[in-house]
Scaffold this active site. Sequence first.
Site, PDB file in Angstrom:
ATOM      1  N   LYS A  13       0.445  -1.310  -0.124  1.00 12.65           N
ATOM      2  CA  LYS A  13      -0.617  -0.197   0.204  1.00 12.65           C
ATOM      3  C   LYS A  13       0.306   1.269   0.431  1.00 12.65           C
ATOM      4  O   LYS A  13       0.429   2.558  -0.909  1.00 12.65           O
ATOM      5  CB  LYS A  13      -0.764   0.066   1.177  1.00 12.65           C
ATOM      6  CG  LYS A  13      -1.638  -1.399   1.443  1.00 12.65           C
ATOM      7  CD  LYS A  13      -3.008  -0.703   2.739  1.00 12.65           C
ATOM      8  CE  LYS A  13      -2.286  -0.956   4.203  1.00 12.65           C
ATOM      9  NZ  LYS A  13      -1.184  -2.209   4.481  1.00 12.65           N
ATOM     10  N   ARG A  94      -9.549   1.332   9.318  1.00 15.61           N
ATOM     11  CA  ARG A  94      -8.739  -0.122  10.103  1.00 15.61           C
ATOM     12  C   ARG A  94      -9.752  -1.276  10.436  1.00 15.61           C
ATOM     13  O   ARG A  94      -9.497  -2.346  10.858  1.00 15.61           O
ATOM     14  CB  ARG A  94      -7.056   0.028  10.531  1.00 15.61           C
ATOM     15  CG  ARG A  94      -6.273  -0.347   9.882  1.00 15.61           C
ATOM     16  CD  ARG A  94      -4.746  -0.008  10.279  1.00 15.61           C
ATOM     17  NE  ARG A  94      -3.419  -0.632  10.990  1.00 15.61           N
ATOM     18  CZ  ARG A  94      -2.723  -0.150  10.243  1.00 15.61           C
ATOM     19  NH1 ARG A  94      -3.343   0.366   9.632  1.00 15.61           N
ATOM     20  NH2 ARG A  94      -1.470  -1.136  10.654  1.00 15.61           N
ATOM     21  N   ARG A 133      11.832  -5.756   5.062  1.00 12.26           N
ATOM     22  CA  ARG A 133      11.521  -4.418   4.366  1.00 12.26           C
ATOM     23  C   ARG A 133      12.602  -3.123   5.784  1.00 12.26           C
ATOM     24  O   ARG A 133      12.432  -4.413   6.757  1.00 12.26           O
ATOM     25  CB  ARG A 133      10.049  -3.838   4.661  1.00 12.26           C
ATOM     26  CG  ARG A 133       9.784  -2.184   4.914  1.00 12.26           C
ATOM     27  CD  ARG A 133       8.904  -1.891   4.587  1.00 12.26           C
ATOM     28  NE  ARG A 133       7.364  -2.514   6.036  1.00 12.26           N
ATOM     29  CZ  ARG A 133       6.451  -1.802   6.156  1.00 12.26           C
ATOM     30  NH1 ARG A 133       5.842  -1.812   5.283  1.00 12.26           N
ATOM     31  NH2 ARG A 133       5.744  -2.293   7.154  1.00 12.26           N
ATOM     32  N   ARG A 166      11.626  -0.937  10.905  1.00 20.66           N
ATOM     33  CA  ARG A 166      11.208  -0.511  12.597  1.00 20.66           C
ATOM     34  C   ARG A 166      10.871  -1.547  13.630  1.00 20.66           C
ATOM     35  O   ARG A 166      10.950  -2.912  13.021  1.00 20.66           O
ATOM     36  CB  ARG A 166       9.692  -0.519  11.284  1.00 20.66           C
ATOM     37  CG  ARG A 166       9.768   0.855  10.515  1.00 20.66           C
ATOM     38  CD  ARG A 166       8.171   0.307   9.541  1.00 20.66           C
ATOM     39  NE  ARG A 166       6.854   0.132   9.690  1.00 20.66           N
ATOM     40  CZ  ARG A 166       5.857   0.655   9.223  1.00 20.66           C
ATOM     41  NH1 ARG A 166       5.458   0.642   8.142  1.00 20.66           N
ATOM     42  NH2 ARG A 166       4.476   0.072   9.926  1.00 20.66           N
ATOM     43  N   ARG A 177      -0.323  -7.616  14.254  1.00 19.65           N
ATOM     44  CA  ARG A 177      -0.367  -7.220  13.587  1.00 19.65           C
ATOM     45  C   ARG A 177      -1.289  -7.375  12.159  1.00 19.65           C
ATOM     46  O   ARG A 177      -2.388  -7.148  11.517  1.00 19.65           O
ATOM     47  CB  ARG A 177       0.040  -6.194  12.772  1.00 19.65           C
ATOM     48  CG  ARG A 177       1.467  -4.974  13.380  1.00 19.65           C
ATOM     49  CD  ARG A 177       2.511  -4.721  12.958  1.00 19.65           C
ATOM     50  NE  ARG A 177       2.516  -3.872  11.252  1.00 19.65           N
ATOM     51  CZ  ARG A 177       3.522  -4.021  11.237  1.00 19.65           C
ATOM     52  NH1 ARG A 177       4.464  -4.186  11.536  1.00 19.65           N
ATOM     53  NH2 ARG A 177       3.366  -3.045   9.940  1.00 19.65           N
TER      54      ARG A 177
HETATM   55  P1  AMP Z   1       1.545   0.913   8.983  1.00 17.54           P
HETATM   56  O1  AMP Z   1       2.027   2.044   9.110  1.00 17.54           O
HETATM   57  O2  AMP Z   1       0.472   1.550   8.380  1.00 17.54           O
HETATM   58  O3  AMP Z   1       1.317  -0.345   9.203  1.00 17.54           O
HETATM   59  O4  AMP Z   1       1.021   1.722  10.321  1.00 17.54           O
HETATM   60  C1  AMP Z   1       1.498   1.791  11.752  1.00 17.54           C
HETATM   61  C2  AMP Z   1       1.481   1.295  13.032  1.00 17.54           C
HETATM   62  O5  AMP Z   1       0.493   2.292  13.729  1.00 17.54           O
HETATM   63  C3  AMP Z   1      -0.110   0.068  13.304  1.00 17.54           C
HETATM   64  O6  AMP Z   1       0.643  -1.253  13.341  1.00 17.54           O
HETATM   65  C4  AMP Z   1      -0.615   0.730  14.432  1.00 17.54           C
HETATM   66  O7  AMP Z   1       0.050   0.262  15.828  1.00 17.54           O
HETATM   67  C5  AMP Z   1      -0.581   1.970  14.058  1.00 17.54           C
HETATM   68  N1  AMP Z   1      -1.969   2.330  13.262  1.00 17.54           N
HETATM   69  C6  AMP Z   1      -1.909   2.939  11.572  1.00 17.54           C
HETATM   70  N2  AMP Z   1      -2.930   2.988  10.764  1.00 17.54           N
HETATM   71  C7  AMP Z   1      -4.061   2.846  12.292  1.00 17.54           C
HETATM   72  C8  AMP Z   1      -4.848   3.341  12.169  1.00 17.54           C
HETATM   73  N3  AMP Z   1      -5.971   3.351  11.191  1.00 17.54           N
HETATM   74  N4  AMP Z   1      -6.481   2.602  13.449  1.00 17.54           N
HETATM   75  C9  AMP Z   1      -5.051   2.332  14.538  1.00 17.54           C
HETATM   76  N5  AMP Z   1      -3.329   1.888  14.660  1.00 17.54           N
HETATM   77  C10 AMP Z   1      -3.333   2.500  13.627  1.00 17.54           C
END
Ligand code: AMP
Length: 228
Positions: A13, A94, A133, A166, A177
């Site tokens: 994404k 989400r 990654r 990360r 996740r």
């Molecule tokens: P991502 O970069 O999209 O993988 O997001 C990294 C982390 O940020 C996730 O594992 C969550 O802890 C938090 N996070 C990101 N987007 C959301 C969301 N829409 N709702 C809740 N937590 C989020």
Amino acid sequence: MNIILMGAQGSGKGTQARVLGPELNLVKVATGDLFRAAIAAGNELGQKVEAILARGDLVPDELTNAIVRERLAEIARAKAAGEVEGALFDGFPRTAAQAEALDQILADHDDRVTVVIELQVDPEKLVDRLSKRRVCANCGAVYNLEADPPAVAGVCDRCGGALVQRDDDKPEPIRRRLALYAEQTAPLLTYYGQRGLVEQVDGDRPIADVTAAIEVIVEKRTQTKVTR
Ligand code: AMP
């Protein structure tokens, strides 16, 4: 135009959003990036969410919806001024509560979701992609040690910054996740599917092929030609 990129962690994404945002003149709304920026800045939001991200848990809906509401108010102003076409969501919504909040926020701006693109990747490949990654600590560029490595190991091609893993791309948070995606986020495909908004794209292909497939969908849905 408001496009949601949906798909499990590691489905591509973020990579697609970086290409499609500028191409379609859409502002990227990536809640994960916004949380990581808040953590790096050490502000109040960052302090609240740091441990949650490290575990791979979800940030509470109220906090998440609040930052999206703020971003969408800015985007609505830019859209009214003719500066941008809309928003490109990466990692939001989400949960069901977030999807409902998004509908409401967009409706408040006389707007709506245009299309939801689901990037489909074999679940077994996701863990492999996530563990390989690396991201630039300086500019946020994303690499994959196998599929898309930097020219010089450990160094960002774009800005020369250091590439890091990360914290949540380590085995335990990855498992957490992916489980949360299956449990809380995948059902949103039904929520949007009932409104005929979901389009599937095979994400297990070279980056440019995935982008091209999304462009075709956007052209079909919006009856406009994408300038590549
Ligand atoms: P991502 O970069 O999209 O993988 O997001 C990294 C982390 O940020 C996730 O594992 C969550 O802890 C938090 N996070 C990101 N987007 C959301 C969301 N829409 N709702 C809740 N937590 C989020």
